[in-house]
Design a protein around this motif. Structure first.
Motif, PDB file in Angstrom:
ATOM      1  N   ALA A  27       2.449   9.006  -6.584  1.00 15.41           N
ATOM      2  CA  ALA A  27       2.418  10.408  -6.164  1.00 15.41           C
ATOM      3  C   ALA A  27       3.135  11.300  -7.176  1.00 15.41           C
ATOM      4  N   ASP A  28       2.680  12.543  -7.278  1.00 16.17           N
ATOM      5  CA  ASP A  28       3.303  13.513  -8.178  1.00 16.17           C
ATOM      6  C   ASP A  28       4.567  14.125  -7.593  1.00 16.17           C
ATOM      7  N   GLY A  29       4.779  13.961  -6.298  1.00 12.25           N
ATOM      8  CA  GLY A  29       5.950  14.529  -5.640  1.00 12.25           C
ATOM      9  C   GLY A  29       6.109  13.931  -4.262  1.00 12.25           C
ATOM     10  N   PRO A  30       7.044  14.431  -3.458  1.00 14.66           N
ATOM     11  CA  PRO A  30       7.287  13.895  -2.116  1.00 14.66           C
ATOM     12  C   PRO A  30       6.053  14.019  -1.220  1.00 14.66           C
ATOM     13  N   LEU A  31       5.872  13.037  -0.340  1.00 12.41           N
ATOM     14  CA  LEU A  31       4.752  13.021   0.593  1.00 12.41           C
ATOM     15  C   LEU A  31       5.260  12.851   2.017  1.00 12.41           C
ATOM     16  N   SER A  32       4.524  13.407   2.964  1.00 12.90           N
ATOM     17  CA  SER A  32       4.842  13.217   4.374  1.00 12.90           C
ATOM     18  C   SER A  32       4.187  11.936   4.868  1.00 12.90           C
ATOM     19  N   ALA A  33       4.582  11.480   6.063  1.00  9.63           N
ATOM     20  CA  ALA A  33       3.962  10.295   6.653  1.00  9.63           C
ATOM     21  C   ALA A  33       2.470  10.523   6.873  1.00  9.63           C
ATOM     22  N   GLN A  34       2.087  11.742   7.247  1.00  6.56           N
ATOM     23  CA  GLN A  34       0.682  12.051   7.461  1.00  6.56           C
ATOM     24  C   GLN A  34      -0.113  11.945   6.158  1.00  6.56           C
ATOM     25  N   GLU A  35       0.464  12.439   5.059  1.00 12.47           N
ATOM     26  CA  GLU A  35      -0.206  12.357   3.767  1.00 12.47           C
ATOM     27  C   GLU A  35      -0.336  10.902   3.305  1.00 12.47           C
ATOM     28  N   ILE A  36       0.709  10.113   3.536  1.00 15.02           N
ATOM     29  CA  ILE A  36       0.651   8.690   3.204  1.00 15.02           C
ATOM     30  C   ILE A  36      -0.446   8.008   4.015  1.00 15.02           C
ATOM     31  N   LEU A  56       0.827  -1.206   0.000  1.00 17.52           N
ATOM     32  CA  LEU A  56       0.000   0.000   0.000  1.00 17.52           C
ATOM     33  C   LEU A  56       0.863   1.259   0.000  1.00 17.52           C
ATOM     34  N   VAL A  57       1.846   1.281   0.891  1.00 17.16           N
ATOM     35  CA  VAL A  57       2.721   2.451   1.005  1.00 17.16           C
ATOM     36  C   VAL A  57       3.549   2.611  -0.260  1.00 17.16           C
ATOM     37  N   ARG A  58       4.053   1.498  -0.775  1.00 15.77           N
ATOM     38  CA  ARG A  58       4.877   1.542  -1.994  1.00 15.77           C
ATOM     39  C   ARG A  58       4.077   2.096  -3.163  1.00 15.77           C
ATOM     40  N   GLN A  59       2.873   1.577  -3.360  1.00 21.28           N
ATOM     41  CA  GLN A  59       2.036   2.035  -4.465  1.00 21.28           C
ATOM     42  C   GLN A  59       1.701   3.517  -4.322  1.00 21.28           C
ATOM     43  N   CYS A  60       1.433   3.942  -3.094  1.00 20.36           N
ATOM     44  CA  CYS A  60       1.106   5.348  -2.851  1.00 20.36           C
ATOM     45  C   CYS A  60       2.269   6.248  -3.255  1.00 20.36           C
ATOM     46  N   LEU A  61       3.491   5.851  -2.892  1.00 19.98           N
ATOM     47  CA  LEU A  61       4.670   6.644  -3.255  1.00 19.98           C
ATOM     48  C   LEU A  61       4.881   6.670  -4.759  1.00 19.98           C
ATOM     49  N   MET A  62       4.715   5.530  -5.396  1.00 22.16           N
ATOM     50  CA  MET A  62       4.989   5.442  -6.826  1.00 22.16           C
ATOM     51  C   MET A  62       4.003   6.265  -7.647  1.00 22.16           C
ATOM     52  N   ARG A  82       9.822  14.210   4.235  1.00 18.86           N
ATOM     53  CA  ARG A  82       8.999  13.886   3.083  1.00 18.86           C
ATOM     54  C   ARG A  82       9.712  12.805   2.265  1.00 18.86           C
ATOM     55  N   TYR A  83       8.924  11.930   1.658  1.00 18.98           N
ATOM     56  CA  TYR A  83       9.473  10.775   0.964  1.00 18.98           C
ATOM     57  C   TYR A  83       8.944  10.716  -0.464  1.00 18.98           C
ATOM     58  N   GLU A  84       9.806  10.224  -1.361  1.00 19.03           N
ATOM     59  CA  GLU A  84       9.383   9.945  -2.733  1.00 19.03           C
ATOM     60  C   GLU A  84      10.050   8.671  -3.211  1.00 19.03           C
TER      61      GLU A  84
END
Length: 226
Positions: free
Chosen positions: A171-180, A163-169, A219-221
């Motif tokens: 995404a249009d840009g870096p996301l925070s843990a809260q956004e994930i 779930l987390v991997r797909q969300c990052l892949m 933030r992570y990407e």
């Protein structure tokens, strides 16, 4: 989309591999073939084809003979061998005939996904064109050496990790843990734990966003983003 032809003499295996391909963002199955003849016909008839997942043991000819015939006809379609053939002579012949990757059966989805993601990274690297300095040449060759998906530590769920991997892949840009957390439905603490794992294993890239005051936001990407 990267258009893929899946070639395997076992129709059940071909369907499974095709389903795996469709699960990887950016890839689409253009067709399936179950013999060398069908594979060569597909290469000729498909309107667009970027990559072939090619079994070696086919009923009429070997996979390597398919590659030879393709090249003789002028087709330069990329090839990843996906086969139970593990003798060194076959692996060496595949390498010499231009196979970009070699995946030995049996394998899990994570193994194929890692190969496909490495291939996608290679295409992004090459799309820039122009001339390459040594560092760029090293990056081109290194793109095919992406590590396989690491095993999850004890206490981590493969479903949540996916779930987390797909969300990052996606995404249009870096996301925070809260956004994930908001996008996946997990808690912020859980999202943070899986993000740190992905960052430690090189699958995600960490950046810091500084505000007016206080601690910077992590933030992570996805690390293979172009």
């Amino acid at each position: 989309m990267i258009e893929v032809l899946v070639v395997d003499d076992d129709t059940r295996v071909a369907r499974v591999n095709a389903a795996y391909v469709e699960k990887v963002p950016g890839f689409h199955v253009a067709g399936e073939a179950h013999s060398a003849l069908e594979a060569l016909r597909s290469v000729e008839e498909l309107p667009r084809l970027d990559l072939i997942l090619l079994d070696h043991y086919l009923p009429d000819r070997t996979g390597l003979e398919v590659v030879q015939e393709m090249r003789r006809r002028g087709h330069q379609t990329d090839v990843i061998m996906v086969t139970a053939a593990r003798d060194v002579s076959t692996v060496q012949a595949a390498m010499r005939q231009g196979a970009l990757q070699y995946l030995v059966k049996p394998f899990a989805f994570a193994g194929l996904r890692a190969k496909l993601e490495a291939y996608a990274e290679l295409r992004r690297t090459l799309d820039g064109g122009g001339e390459a300095e040594q560092a760029e040449v090293d990056r081109i060759f290194g793109a095919l050496s992406a590590p396989s998906e690491p095993g999850l530590p004890k206490g981590h769920s493969p479903t949540t990790a996916e779930l987390v991997r797909q969300c990052l892949m996606k995404a249009d840009g870096p996301l925070s843990a809260q956004e994930i957390a908001e996008r996946t439905g997990v808690s912020r603490q859980t999202a943070q734990r899986y993000l740190k794992l992905l960052e430690r294993t090189g699958r995600a890239r960490l950046t810091l966003k500084y505000g007016d005051a206080g601690r910077p936001e992590h933030r992570y990407e996805w690390a293979t983003r172009a």
